[in-house]
Scaffold this motif. Structure first.
Motif, PDB file in Angstrom:
ATOM      1  N   LYS A   1      18.466  12.703  27.598  1.00 15.73           N
ATOM      2  CA  LYS A   1      18.740  11.240  27.735  1.00 15.73           C
ATOM      3  C   LYS A   1      18.601  10.709  28.863  1.00 15.73           C
ATOM      4  CE  LYS A   1      19.782  11.125  23.418  1.00 15.73           C
ATOM      5  NZ  LYS A   1      18.484  10.932  22.349  1.00 15.73           N
TER       6      LYS A   1
ATOM      7  N   GLU B   1      18.896   5.300  28.468  1.00 13.98           N
ATOM      8  CA  GLU B   1      19.336   5.285  27.262  1.00 13.98           C
ATOM      9  C   GLU B   1      20.744   5.264  27.319  1.00 13.98           C
ATOM     10  OE1 GLU B   1      16.037   7.996  24.693  1.00 13.98           O
ATOM     11  OE2 GLU B   1      16.774   8.760  26.357  1.00 13.98           O
TER      12      GLU B   1
ATOM     13  N   GLU C   1      23.598   2.804  25.312  1.00  9.76           N
ATOM     14  CA  GLU C   1      24.616   3.239  24.307  1.00  9.76           C
ATOM     15  C   GLU C   1      26.146   2.970  24.825  1.00  9.76           C
ATOM     16  OE1 GLU C   1      24.985   5.146  20.638  1.00  9.76           O
ATOM     17  OE2 GLU C   1      23.211   4.596  21.878  1.00  9.76           O
TER      18      GLU C   1
ATOM     19  N   LEU D   1      28.712  10.707  21.058  1.00 11.31           N
ATOM     20  CA  LEU D   1      27.406  10.029  21.335  1.00 11.31           C
ATOM     21  C   LEU D   1      26.094  10.915  21.096  1.00 11.31           C
ATOM     22  CD1 LEU D   1      28.114   8.543  24.930  1.00 11.31           C
ATOM     23  CD2 LEU D   1      27.928   7.214  22.816  1.00 11.31           C
ATOM     24  N   TRP D   2      25.167  10.363  20.314  1.00  9.38           N
ATOM     25  CA  TRP D   2      23.937  11.437  19.878  1.00  9.38           C
ATOM     26  C   TRP D   2      24.607  12.480  19.150  1.00  9.38           C
ATOM     27  CZ3 TRP D   2      24.033   9.701  25.146  1.00  9.38           C
ATOM     28  CH2 TRP D   2      23.027   8.371  25.428  1.00  9.38           C
TER      29      TRP D   2
ATOM     30  N   HIS E   1      27.120  14.043  19.872  1.00  9.65           N
ATOM     31  CA  HIS E   1      28.023  15.389  20.657  1.00  9.65           C
ATOM     32  C   HIS E   1      29.238  14.692  21.112  1.00  9.65           C
ATOM     33  CE1 HIS E   1      24.292  17.637  22.199  1.00  9.65           C
ATOM     34  NE2 HIS E   1      23.618  16.883  21.476  1.00  9.65           N
TER      35      HIS E   1
END
Length: 367
Positions: free
Chosen positions: A163, A167, A171, A222-223, A225
């Motif tokens: 990332k 990005e 987020e 997040l994503w 994780h």
């Protein structure tokens, strides 16, 4: 003072015969209202209770202009629970003029054992630490006083390494408010990847605290994780007079393969022979100059330069005091990253100590 359900002046709830004081929610206030009102009358300071803390001053009478700068506030711990401003303020006024005294309060009306004292100058704050740290406030009761840092940065760990800063910024702004910036460090071995963590800077300590409270449970993802969240550890301030004598540069984001000799050549290209010595540790280094003037010139010339394919970051190194440098003497320097994560070695993002040869060699590592 503008009064809201969570904000009342002390006198608002004083009953006619000088008895106990209660908040709108039935909470019992301090049992020594008469002494507190006398303190207000004597000093001319206002006193307001809001959101679990009681604020004396902020600003003080006759104050014109912005609040004092960073470094003017101290943290006071181990306060006896039945001690209040009428006893505490006179003690802390010995060090200098108080801008604001914030005593943390329990629902019961006792204090929570700690307070924050903001002085009008940094010198007064330092004087209070010198005079009052480990001061016997009552027989057998010793308070602790240290610098209070208004932290606005969080450490975010377990971020996917592919990332980008942009990005991560997008987020974090989706899930928290008040995000000002995101600081991401490239991998030492692959500059296209991050190191699996970032530092998020907020516009205020309150915004950072609210974000931490939202993210801290350990279940926030997040994503896909589950991220780790904690306060970033700010480096200690170094006084301006000391910084004006620094002739050492801290160089970050170097390639692992870049050598000390390459750095010596690049950093002395504008004036051969000006570099005294170079010490490189993994992907960061310290470059010592013979003169302060040459160090400042090199800083402006080299910050953002390309060395061995990597865009480097250059700042003045910060000297570490005897206390800050622990056992290494007082010629230590620290990298200017401002930030240390709580989850182990964060390599060149941390505060790195460097000792001159006279003091037994070099050392680099996170705090």
């Amino acid at each position: 003072v503008t009064k809201t359900p969570s904000t009342q002046t002390l006198a608002d709830h004083m009953d006619g015969d000088g008895g106990s004081v209660t908040g709108d929610d039935g909470r019992t206030e301090s049992p020594n209202e008469a002494a507190l009102l006398a303190l207000m009358e004597t000093t001319g300071y206002s006193m307001v209770q809001e959101n679990g803390q009681r604020k004396f001053g902020g600003p003080p009478p006759g104050w014109d202009g912005p609040p004092p700068p960073r470094g003017c506030e101290v943290f006071v711990g181990k306060i006896p629970r039945d001690m209040y401003e009428d006893e505490l303020v006179p003690v802390f006024e010995r060090a200098g003029r108080i801008y604001e005294f914030r005593l943390m309060m329990e629902f019961s009306g006792e204090n929570r054992g700690y307070a924050f004292v903001m002085y009008t100058t940094r010198e007064a704050a330092q004087r209070s630490i010198h005079l009052l740290d480990n001061h016997e406030i009552r027989p057998g009761k010793f308070i602790g006083v240290c610098v209070s840092l208004d932290n606005c940065r969080l450490f975010i760990g377990s971020i996917p390494k592919d990332k980008t800063k942009e990005e991560i910024l997008v987020e974090m702004r989706k899930v928290t408010e008040g995000v000002v910036d995101v600081i991401v460090y490239p991998s030492a071995t692959d500059k296209t990847k991050n190191r699996g963590f970032a530092f998020v800077e907020y516009d205020s300590h309150k915004a950072a605290a609210m974000a931490r409270r939202k993210l801290i449970p350990g279940t926030f993802q997040l994503w896909g994780h589950t991220i780790q969240v904690d306060w970033a550890e700010p480096e200690k301030d170094v006084d301006e007079e000391t910084m004006l004598r620094v002739r050492v540069l801290y160089v970050r984001n170097l390639m692992m393969t870049t050598t000390e000799e390459t750095l010596r050549q690049e950093f002395s290209r504008f004036k051969p022979g000006t570099v005294e010595r170079v010490k490189k540790l993994t992907d960061y280094a310290f470059v010592h100059y013979h003169s302060r003037e040459d160090a400042v010139t090199a800083l402006h010339l080299m910050n953002g330069a390309l060395i061995d394919g990597a865009t480097i970051e250059v700042t003045l190194a910060k000297p570490v005091s005897k206390e800050g440098g622990r056992r290494f003497g007082n010629r230590g320097y620290v990298g200017n990253s401002n930030l240390v994560g709580p989850y182990g070695d964060v390599s060149s993002t941390g505060n790195f100590l460097f000792q001159g040869r006279e003091d037994g060699g070099m050392m680099g590592g996170g705090k």
